[in-house]
Design a protein around this motif. Structure first.
Motif, PDB file in Angstrom:
ATOM      1  N   GLY A  42      35.778   7.962 -29.857  1.00 16.34           N
ATOM      2  CA  GLY A  42      35.791   8.324 -28.447  1.00 16.34           C
ATOM      3  C   GLY A  42      34.570   7.882 -27.668  1.00 16.34           C
ATOM      4  O   GLY A  42      34.531   8.031 -26.452  1.00 16.34           O
ATOM      5  N   GLU A  43      33.552   7.355 -28.326  1.00 18.57           N
ATOM      6  CA  GLU A  43      32.336   6.913 -27.631  1.00 18.57           C
ATOM      7  C   GLU A  43      32.441   5.417 -27.326  1.00 18.57           C
ATOM      8  O   GLU A  43      32.907   4.637 -28.159  1.00 18.57           O
ATOM      9  N   ALA A  44      31.967   5.026 -26.144  1.00 17.98           N
ATOM     10  CA  ALA A  44      32.019   3.621 -25.732  1.00 17.98           C
ATOM     11  C   ALA A  44      30.915   2.790 -26.385  1.00 17.98           C
ATOM     12  O   ALA A  44      31.049   1.585 -26.544  1.00 17.98           O
ATOM     13  N   GLU A  45      29.826   3.454 -26.743  1.00 14.77           N
ATOM     14  CA  GLU A  45      28.689   2.763 -27.355  1.00 14.77           C
ATOM     15  C   GLU A  45      28.325   3.443 -28.665  1.00 14.77           C
ATOM     16  O   GLU A  45      28.671   4.608 -28.882  1.00 14.77           O
ATOM     17  N   PRO A  46      27.606   2.745 -29.528  1.00 12.33           N
ATOM     18  CA  PRO A  46      27.169   3.375 -30.784  1.00 12.33           C
ATOM     19  C   PRO A  46      26.314   4.609 -30.497  1.00 12.33           C
ATOM     20  O   PRO A  46      25.600   4.671 -29.489  1.00 12.33           O
ATOM     21  N   VAL A  47      26.391   5.600 -31.381  1.00  8.43           N
ATOM     22  CA  VAL A  47      25.616   6.828 -31.201  1.00  8.43           C
ATOM     23  C   VAL A  47      24.274   6.763 -31.918  1.00  8.43           C
ATOM     24  O   VAL A  47      23.388   7.569 -31.655  1.00  8.43           O
ATOM     25  N   ALA A  48      24.114   5.800 -32.813  1.00 12.00           N
ATOM     26  CA  ALA A  48      22.855   5.650 -33.549  1.00 12.00           C
ATOM     27  C   ALA A  48      22.861   4.306 -34.272  1.00 12.00           C
ATOM     28  O   ALA A  48      23.866   3.592 -34.268  1.00 12.00           O
ATOM     29  N   THR A  49      21.753   3.985 -34.865  1.00 17.76           N
ATOM     30  CA  THR A  49      21.666   2.831 -35.762  1.00 17.76           C
ATOM     31  C   THR A  49      21.096   3.301 -37.086  1.00 17.76           C
ATOM     32  O   THR A  49      20.287   4.239 -37.133  1.00 17.76           O
ATOM     33  N   VAL A  50      21.527   2.668 -38.157  1.00 16.65           N
ATOM     34  CA  VAL A  50      21.051   2.999 -39.492  1.00 16.65           C
ATOM     35  C   VAL A  50      20.226   1.828 -39.997  1.00 16.65           C
ATOM     36  O   VAL A  50      20.687   0.680 -39.982  1.00 16.65           O
ATOM     37  N   GLN A  51      19.017   2.146 -40.409  1.00 16.90           N
ATOM     38  CA  GLN A  51      18.114   1.124 -40.923  1.00 16.90           C
ATOM     39  C   GLN A  51      18.574   0.658 -42.296  1.00 16.90           C
ATOM     40  O   GLN A  51      18.863   1.470 -43.163  1.00 16.90           O
ATOM     41  N   GLY A  52      18.654  -0.645 -42.464  1.00 21.58           N
ATOM     42  CA  GLY A  52      19.035  -1.210 -43.755  1.00 21.58           C
ATOM     43  C   GLY A  52      17.818  -1.627 -44.558  1.00 21.58           C
ATOM     44  O   GLY A  52      16.681  -1.348 -44.184  1.00 21.58           O
ATOM     45  N   GLN A  53      18.071  -2.306 -45.647  1.00 22.76           N
ATOM     46  CA  GLN A  53      16.981  -2.778 -46.507  1.00 22.76           C
ATOM     47  C   GLN A  53      16.300  -3.991 -45.888  1.00 22.76           C
ATOM     48  O   GLN A  53      16.939  -4.801 -45.214  1.00 22.76           O
ATOM     49  N   THR A  54      15.003  -4.121 -46.132  1.00 22.12           N
ATOM     50  CA  THR A  54      14.234  -5.256 -45.646  1.00 22.12           C
ATOM     51  C   THR A  54      14.267  -6.370 -46.685  1.00 22.12           C
ATOM     52  O   THR A  54      14.078  -6.119 -47.877  1.00 22.12           O
ATOM     53  N   VAL A  55      14.515  -7.586 -46.215  1.00 25.77           N
ATOM     54  CA  VAL A  55      14.498  -8.765 -47.071  1.00 25.77           C
ATOM     55  C   VAL A  55      13.385  -9.676 -46.579  1.00 25.77           C
ATOM     56  O   VAL A  55      13.297  -9.971 -45.390  1.00 25.77           O
ATOM     57  N   HIS A  56      12.518 -10.102 -47.494  1.00 25.77           N
ATOM     58  CA  HIS A  56      11.419 -11.008 -47.162  1.00 25.77           C
ATOM     59  C   HIS A  56      11.773 -12.394 -47.674  1.00 25.77           C
ATOM     60  O   HIS A  56      11.944 -12.590 -48.879  1.00 25.77           O
ATOM     61  N   THR A  57      11.886 -13.361 -46.754  1.00 24.59           N
ATOM     62  CA  THR A  57      12.182 -14.740 -47.118  1.00 24.59           C
ATOM     63  C   THR A  57      10.987 -15.589 -46.712  1.00 24.59           C
ATOM     64  O   THR A  57      10.514 -15.499 -45.584  1.00 24.59           O
ATOM     65  N   LEU A  58      10.491 -16.381 -47.655  1.00 21.73           N
ATOM     66  CA  LEU A  58       9.310 -17.205 -47.400  1.00 21.73           C
ATOM     67  C   LEU A  58       9.600 -18.647 -47.766  1.00 21.73           C
ATOM     68  O   LEU A  58      10.258 -18.915 -48.774  1.00 21.73           O
ATOM     69  N   GLU A  59       9.093 -19.558 -46.942  1.00 27.43           N
ATOM     70  CA  GLU A  59       9.183 -20.973 -47.267  1.00 27.43           C
ATOM     71  C   GLU A  59       7.782 -21.460 -47.593  1.00 27.43           C
ATOM     72  O   GLU A  59       6.876 -21.357 -46.773  1.00 27.43           O
ATOM     73  N   LEU A  60       7.623 -21.957 -48.801  1.00 23.66           N
ATOM     74  CA  LEU A  60       6.333 -22.446 -49.282  1.00 23.66           C
ATOM     75  C   LEU A  60       6.334 -23.968 -49.237  1.00 23.66           C
ATOM     76  O   LEU A  60       7.324 -24.607 -49.589  1.00 23.66           O
ATOM     77  N   THR A  61       5.211 -24.548 -48.817  1.00 26.13           N
ATOM     78  CA  THR A  61       5.099 -25.999 -48.712  1.00 26.13           C
ATOM     79  C   THR A  61       4.000 -26.503 -49.626  1.00 26.13           C
ATOM     80  O   THR A  61       2.909 -25.946 -49.649  1.00 26.13           O
ATOM     81  N   ARG A  62       4.303 -27.534 -50.365  1.00 23.36           N
ATOM     82  CA  ARG A  62       3.402 -28.232 -51.294  1.00 23.36           C
ATOM     83  C   ARG A  62       2.787 -27.268 -52.311  1.00 23.36           C
ATOM     84  O   ARG A  62       1.713 -26.743 -52.122  1.00 23.36           O
ATOM     85  N   LEU A  63       3.508 -27.078 -53.387  1.00 19.70           N
ATOM     86  CA  LEU A  63       3.037 -26.257 -54.503  1.00 19.70           C
ATOM     87  C   LEU A  63       2.463 -27.165 -55.579  1.00 19.70           C
ATOM     88  O   LEU A  63       3.111 -28.126 -55.995  1.00 19.70           O
ATOM     89  N   TYR A  64       1.267 -26.864 -56.014  1.00 17.14           N
ATOM     90  CA  TYR A  64       0.591 -27.609 -57.070  1.00 17.14           C
ATOM     91  C   TYR A  64       0.435 -26.698 -58.276  1.00 17.14           C
ATOM     92  O   TYR A  64      -0.210 -25.650 -58.169  1.00 17.14           O
ATOM     93  N   ALA A  65       1.003 -27.065 -59.391  1.00 19.42           N
ATOM     94  CA  ALA A  65       0.854 -26.269 -60.610  1.00 19.42           C
ATOM     95  C   ALA A  65      -0.593 -26.340 -61.082  1.00 19.42           C
ATOM     96  O   ALA A  65      -1.241 -27.381 -60.963  1.00 19.42           O
ATOM     97  N   THR A  66      -1.099 -25.236 -61.620  1.00 24.15           N
ATOM     98  CA  THR A  66      -2.450 -25.238 -62.177  1.00 24.15           C
ATOM     99  C   THR A  66      -2.452 -26.022 -63.489  1.00 24.15           C
ATOM    100  O   THR A  66      -1.408 -26.193 -64.127  1.00 24.15           O
ATOM    101  N   ASP A  67      -3.636 -26.483 -63.899  1.00 26.22           N
ATOM    102  CA  ASP A  67      -3.749 -27.236 -65.155  1.00 26.22           C
ATOM    103  C   ASP A  67      -3.240 -26.412 -66.328  1.00 26.22           C
ATOM    104  O   ASP A  67      -2.539 -26.921 -67.203  1.00 26.22           O
ATOM    105  N   GLU A  68      -3.592 -25.128 -66.343  1.00 28.24           N
ATOM    106  CA  GLU A  68      -3.150 -24.247 -67.427  1.00 28.24           C
ATOM    107  C   GLU A  68      -1.632 -24.109 -67.448  1.00 28.24           C
ATOM    108  O   GLU A  68      -0.999 -24.150 -68.501  1.00 28.24           O
ATOM    109  N   ALA A  69      -1.029 -23.962 -66.265  1.00 27.85           N
ATOM    110  CA  ALA A  69       0.429 -23.829 -66.191  1.00 27.85           C
ATOM    111  C   ALA A  69       1.119 -25.112 -66.643  1.00 27.85           C
ATOM    112  O   ALA A  69       2.162 -25.063 -67.307  1.00 27.85           O
TER     113      ALA A  69
END
Length: 129
Positions: A42-69
């Motif tokens: 019966g409501e024209a608009e939402p009555v609330a919002t529910v917070q979901g899970q946070t997702v962290h997406t990262l883009e890494l540029t130029r990865l150099y492996a260590t000598d040990e790795a």
């Protein structure tokens, strides 16, 4: 001798079980949530919002492996459950429980460099340096 504009090995790096395995030249990060609207009959608009899970997406540029790795046979394609550590002058940011979602390579023979890696992190912690 350091190259201007290139971070030192202590600035941005990947860790596996507390061991530094790769140095990262740069990164971009994006946090998103899967929030949704709660509708009521019966409501024209939402009555609330529910917070979901946070997702962290990262883009890494130029990865150099260590000598040990490299000696230990590091393979970026089999890497899982690792951390990304970003050291800033006043704080340290740690993205943990990371998995890669895409890898793009360009390099020369014998050079353990990966151009772009996109990762998804389960957790982000920020602490004072």
């Amino acid at each position: 001798m350091s190259i201007a504009g290139f971070p030192t090995s202590s600035d941005i790096y990947l860790e596996v079980n507390g061991t530094k395995v790769a140095v990262v030249q740069s990164y971009t990060s994006k946090a998103s949530k899967t929030s949704r609207a709660v509708e009521a009959f019966g409501e024209a608009e939402p009555v609330a919002t529910v917070q979901g899970q946070t997702v962290h997406t990262l883009e890494l540029t130029r990865l150099y492996a260590t000598d040990e790795a490299i000696r230990d046979g590091l393979d970026f394609y089999t890497l899982s459950d690792f951390s990304l550590v970003i050291c800033k002058p006043d704080r340290k940011i740690i993205y943990s429980n990371c998995q890669w979602s895409s890898i793009g390579e360009a390099g020369t023979l014998g050079n353990m460099v990966v151009e772009k890696v996109t990762i998804v992190a389960a957790k982000r912690i920020e602490m004072e340096a």
